[in-house]
Design an enzyme around this catalytic site. Structure first.
Site, short mmCIF file in Angstrom:
data_model
loop_
_atom_site.label_atom_id
_atom_site.label_comp_id
_atom_site.label_asym_id
_atom_site.label_seq_id
_atom_site.Cartn_x
_atom_site.Cartn_y
_atom_site.Cartn_z
N CYS A 9 -7.53 14.42 44.71
CA CYS A 9 -7.75 15.35 45.82
C CYS A 9 -8.22 14.63 47.08
O CYS A 9 -7.71 14.85 48.18
CB CYS A 9 -8.75 16.42 45.41
SG CYS A 9 -9.09 17.59 46.72
N CYS A 21 -5.21 16.77 48.28
CA CYS A 21 -5.61 17.88 49.17
C CYS A 21 -6.12 17.42 50.53
O CYS A 21 -5.70 17.96 51.56
CB CYS A 21 -6.72 18.70 48.55
SG CYS A 21 -6.81 18.72 46.78
N LYS A 36 -3.59 15.38 52.77
CA LYS A 36 -2.49 16.33 53.03
C LYS A 36 -2.89 17.33 54.10
O LYS A 36 -2.17 17.58 55.07
CB LYS A 36 -2.10 17.02 51.72
CG LYS A 36 -1.01 18.07 51.77
CD LYS A 36 -1.47 19.46 52.12
CE LYS A 36 -2.62 20.02 51.36
NZ LYS A 36 -2.36 20.37 49.97
N TYR A 48 4.48 23.47 45.30
CA TYR A 48 3.42 23.20 46.28
C TYR A 48 3.76 21.99 47.17
O TYR A 48 3.80 22.09 48.39
CB TYR A 48 2.12 22.83 45.57
CG TYR A 48 1.31 23.94 44.96
CD1 TYR A 48 0.24 24.48 45.64
CD2 TYR A 48 1.56 24.40 43.67
CE1 TYR A 48 -0.56 25.46 45.08
CE2 TYR A 48 0.76 25.37 43.09
CZ TYR A 48 -0.29 25.89 43.80
OH TYR A 48 -1.08 26.85 43.24
N GLU A 54 4.84 21.80 51.16
CA GLU A 54 3.84 21.31 52.11
C GLU A 54 4.40 20.14 52.92
O GLU A 54 4.30 20.11 54.15
CB GLU A 54 2.57 20.91 51.36
CG GLU A 54 1.86 22.16 50.81
CD GLU A 54 0.60 21.88 50.01
OE1 GLU A 54 0.40 20.72 49.57
OE2 GLU A 54 -0.20 22.82 49.83
N HIS A 86 -10.85 44.11 65.90
CA HIS A 86 -9.69 44.04 66.77
C HIS A 86 -9.92 43.09 67.94
O HIS A 86 -11.03 43.06 68.47
CB HIS A 86 -9.40 45.45 67.30
CG HIS A 86 -8.15 45.55 68.09
ND1 HIS A 86 -6.90 45.44 67.51
CD2 HIS A 86 -7.96 45.73 69.41
CE1 HIS A 86 -5.99 45.54 68.46
NE2 HIS A 86 -6.60 45.72 69.62
N GLU A 136 -7.24 42.20 60.62
CA GLU A 136 -7.45 43.65 60.67
C GLU A 136 -6.31 44.41 59.98
O GLU A 136 -6.47 45.54 59.53
CB GLU A 136 -7.61 44.14 62.11
CG GLU A 136 -6.34 44.11 62.93
CD GLU A 136 -6.55 44.64 64.35
OE1 GLU A 136 -7.19 45.69 64.51
OE2 GLU A 136 -6.09 43.98 65.30
P1 NDP Z 1 4.98 22.38 41.16
O1 NDP Z 1 4.84 22.68 39.72
O2 NDP Z 1 4.29 23.23 42.15
O3 NDP Z 1 6.52 22.39 41.54
C1 NDP Z 1 7.42 21.55 40.89
C2 NDP Z 1 8.79 21.83 41.44
O4 NDP Z 1 9.70 20.86 40.96
C3 NDP Z 1 9.34 23.18 41.01
O5 NDP Z 1 10.08 23.70 42.08
C4 NDP Z 1 10.24 22.81 39.83
O6 NDP Z 1 11.29 23.69 39.65
C5 NDP Z 1 10.78 21.49 40.32
N1 NDP Z 1 11.23 20.59 39.26
C6 NDP Z 1 10.58 20.25 38.13
N2 NDP Z 1 11.30 19.33 37.43
C7 NDP Z 1 12.41 19.09 38.16
C8 NDP Z 1 13.52 18.25 37.99
N3 NDP Z 1 13.64 17.48 36.91
N4 NDP Z 1 14.50 18.25 38.92
C9 NDP Z 1 14.40 19.04 40.01
N5 NDP Z 1 13.35 19.86 40.25
C10 NDP Z 1 12.37 19.89 39.33
O7 NDP Z 1 4.58 20.84 41.28
P2 NDP Z 1 4.15 19.93 42.51
O8 NDP Z 1 4.58 18.57 42.14
O9 NDP Z 1 4.58 20.52 43.80
O10 NDP Z 1 2.57 20.00 42.42
C11 NDP Z 1 1.90 19.68 41.19
C12 NDP Z 1 0.67 20.51 41.00
O11 NDP Z 1 -0.35 20.04 41.87
C13 NDP Z 1 0.85 21.97 41.36
O12 NDP Z 1 1.30 22.72 40.28
C14 NDP Z 1 -0.53 22.38 41.78
O13 NDP Z 1 -1.22 22.83 40.65
C15 NDP Z 1 -1.15 21.11 42.32
N6 NDP Z 1 -1.13 21.13 43.81
C16 NDP Z 1 -1.85 22.08 44.45
C17 NDP Z 1 -1.86 22.15 45.82
C18 NDP Z 1 -2.62 23.22 46.52
O14 NDP Z 1 -3.49 23.85 45.90
N7 NDP Z 1 -2.33 23.51 47.81
C19 NDP Z 1 -1.12 21.20 46.63
C20 NDP Z 1 -0.36 20.25 45.85
C21 NDP Z 1 -0.38 20.23 44.49
P3 NDP Z 1 11.14 25.07 38.79
O15 NDP Z 1 10.26 25.95 39.61
O16 NDP Z 1 12.53 25.52 38.65
O17 NDP Z 1 10.50 24.66 37.49
#
Ligand code: NDP
Length: 450
Positions: free
Chosen positions: A42, A47, A50, A177, A181, A436, A441
């Site tokens: 983080c 976090c 980012k 996520y 982002e 307001h 609101e």
């Molecule tokens: P996420 O789980 O959010 O998203 C992963 C994405 O990758 C999904 O769209 C998934 O598709 C896709 N995917 C998975 N495997 C493949 C593949 N082999 N080929 C193509 N696409 C694929 O993971 P992130 O890496 O974005 O983030 C990891 C974790 O970190 C998050 O789950 C979150 O918990 C945490 N995080 C939190 C943040 C915040 O609170 N703002 C910011 C960044 C990270 P599908 O949906 O179809 O499975």
């Protein structure tokens, strides 16, 4: 039985540091080991940096809009190295602050990899130490797809903060996520962004209305979003740029390819197998509701477990565990009503049930929405609408979900999360006088739409 330490924490990320500090404040003799940098994902490569990039990127629109508010600006330019280095300097400052917290609480830090060496036993370098309790708080790391030739030519969120240059063209794989982002950040900073998403929508599992609105806004801003599409191979071209071959549609050429396809727990090679510690499908450490593993002296918190991969969850788990083990306070983390946000452009924030979840789980559901153009966008001539949605249990009138996309949505939603946890009803929201003129609101003025 004498042990070298009361508590040995492996991993100095958010969860590990909190747990170590709280245990020490209860009088325990505590050690922590970290093989990378104190602060963890983080603070060092997640976090915090980012969010700072998100702030930096937002100036692009603010400066554009400024002219509509009467400002005359000189020539504008953006210097990636400047932003990057300032962000990394802030990361260094936080790293030092985390270390100072550990030091001031008397926690002994080992800047080395630690592994489990037997019951109540930890190996750090060539030393073996014993502890009454051991905590694994090693987090997770971004995964690279194993089956795509050339995948290693891409980078992950670990490397993205250190890019030498702002890429002219960046391809981002994923619809979650991190992908959304960084799509927002790089687009705002001036890169041409192509986002490759394997399903037919962004942010699966989130309130569909928000995900649809984000997609619409991103397409309006000319991000190239390829839905229902998977990379098949990545090749390096003679000029050093990358060509990404896709399962459908034309290839994508890019200077940088960012994989944002999920994170996997850092649980391998820690000695868990030898001790017979129970794990789940993706290698996550299985823990009970008090974050203890199948062995009573071994505990785990945060992304290395089978729970939610969110920093505030890791922190609470680490805190509750230290209170229970060393402070005589027995409390557990409540995983209901956990708010979360995607710091996309515009940001999204959400807490509680989505409309589809509520319709499946509850008898009757009432939906209230506000779909509006924020005042600052109207004057700026920006055609970008915010969307707020409340999900209400029809039988009790209680709020069970709140979902928002628009400027400052995460800031506003934190307060709604309190309302939902407190069990407030829609009537109580409506009885509150609007403040307001604000965007928030809208929450006390919402009309029923379903
Ligand atoms: P996420 O789980 O959010 O998203 C992963 C994405 O990758 C999904 O769209 C998934 O598709 C896709 N995917 C998975 N495997 C493949 C593949 N082999 N080929 C193509 N696409 C694929 O993971 P992130 O890496 O974005 O983030 C990891 C974790 O970190 C998050 O789950 C979150 O918990 C945490 N995080 C939190 C943040 C915040 O609170 N703002 C910011 C960044 C990270 P599908 O949906 O179809 O499975």
């Amino acid at each position: 039985m004498h042990h070298d330490f009361d508590y040995f924490v492996i991993g100095a990320g958010s969860g590990g540091v909190r747990s170590a500090r709280v245990a020490a404040s209860h009088g325990a003799k505590v050690a922590i080991a970290e093989e990378h940098r104190v602060g963890g994902t983080c603070v060092i490569r997640g976090c915090v940096p980012k969010k700072l990039l998100v702030f930096g990127a937002h100036f692009a629109e603010d400066l554009e809009d400024a002219t509509r508010f009467g400002w005359t600006l000189g020539a504008r330019s953006f210097d990636w190295q400047n932003l990057r280095d300032n962000v990394l300097a802030e990361v260094d400052r936080l790293n030092r602050a985390y270390q100072a917290t550990l030091d001031s609480h008397g926690v002994e830090t080992f800047h080395a990899r630690a592994v489990l060496a037997g019951p109540n036993r930890v190996r750090v370098g060539n030393r073996e130490l014993t502890a009454r309790h051991v905590l694994v708080a090693t987090g997770a790391h971004p995964q690279l797809p194993a089956d795509i030739p050339g995948a290693e030519l891409g980078i992950t969120s670990n490397e993205v903060f250190h890019l030498e240059h702002l890429p002219e063209r960046i391809a981002i794989v994923g619809g979650g996520y991190i992908a959304n982002e960084f799509a927002g950040i790089f687009h705002q900073l001036g890169s041409q962004v192509t986002q490759i998403v394997r399903s037919n929508r962004l942010l699966k599992g989130w309130e569909p209305a928000l995900a649809d609105r984000l997609l619409q806004i991103m397409m309006q801003k000319h991000l190239d979003i390829r839905l229902n599409c998977q990379p098949k191979a990545v090749v390096k071209q003679a000029d050093g740029t990358l060509r990404i071959l896709l399962s459908s549609g034309p290839d994508v050429e890019a200077d940088v390819l960012l994989w944002a396809v999920g994170r996997i727990p850092n649980a391998d090679g820690l000695g868990l197998e030898e001790l017979g510690v129970e794990r789940r499908n993706r290698g996550e450490i299985a823990v009970d509701s008090a974050n203890t593993t199948s062995l009573p002296w071994l505990h785990a918190v945060g992304d290395v477990t089978d729970r939610m991969q969110l920093t505030p969850i890791a922190i609470r788990e680490g805190h509750a565990l230290a209170d229970r083990l060393f402070g005589g306070r027995n409390w557990k983390v409540d995983y209901t009503h956990v708010p979360s946000a995607v710091f996309s452009h515009p940001p999204i924030a959400s807490v509680g049930l989505t409309e589809p979840e509520a319709r499946e789980r509850l008898g009757g559901v009432r939906i209230f929405t506000a779909d509006f153009r924020p005042m600052q966008h109207v004057l700026a001539g920006r055609d970008e609408r915010a969307l707020y949605k409340l999900v209400v249990d029809a039988s009790t009138d209680r709020l069970v979900g709140a979902h928002m996309i628009g400027p400052e949505a995460p800031e506003i939603l934190q307060v709604l999360a309190i309302a939902i946890r407190a069990g407030l009803t829609k009537a109580q929201l409506d009885s509150t006088v609007a403040l307001h003129p604000t965007m928030a609101e809208e929450l006390v003025l919402m009309r029923e739409t379903g």
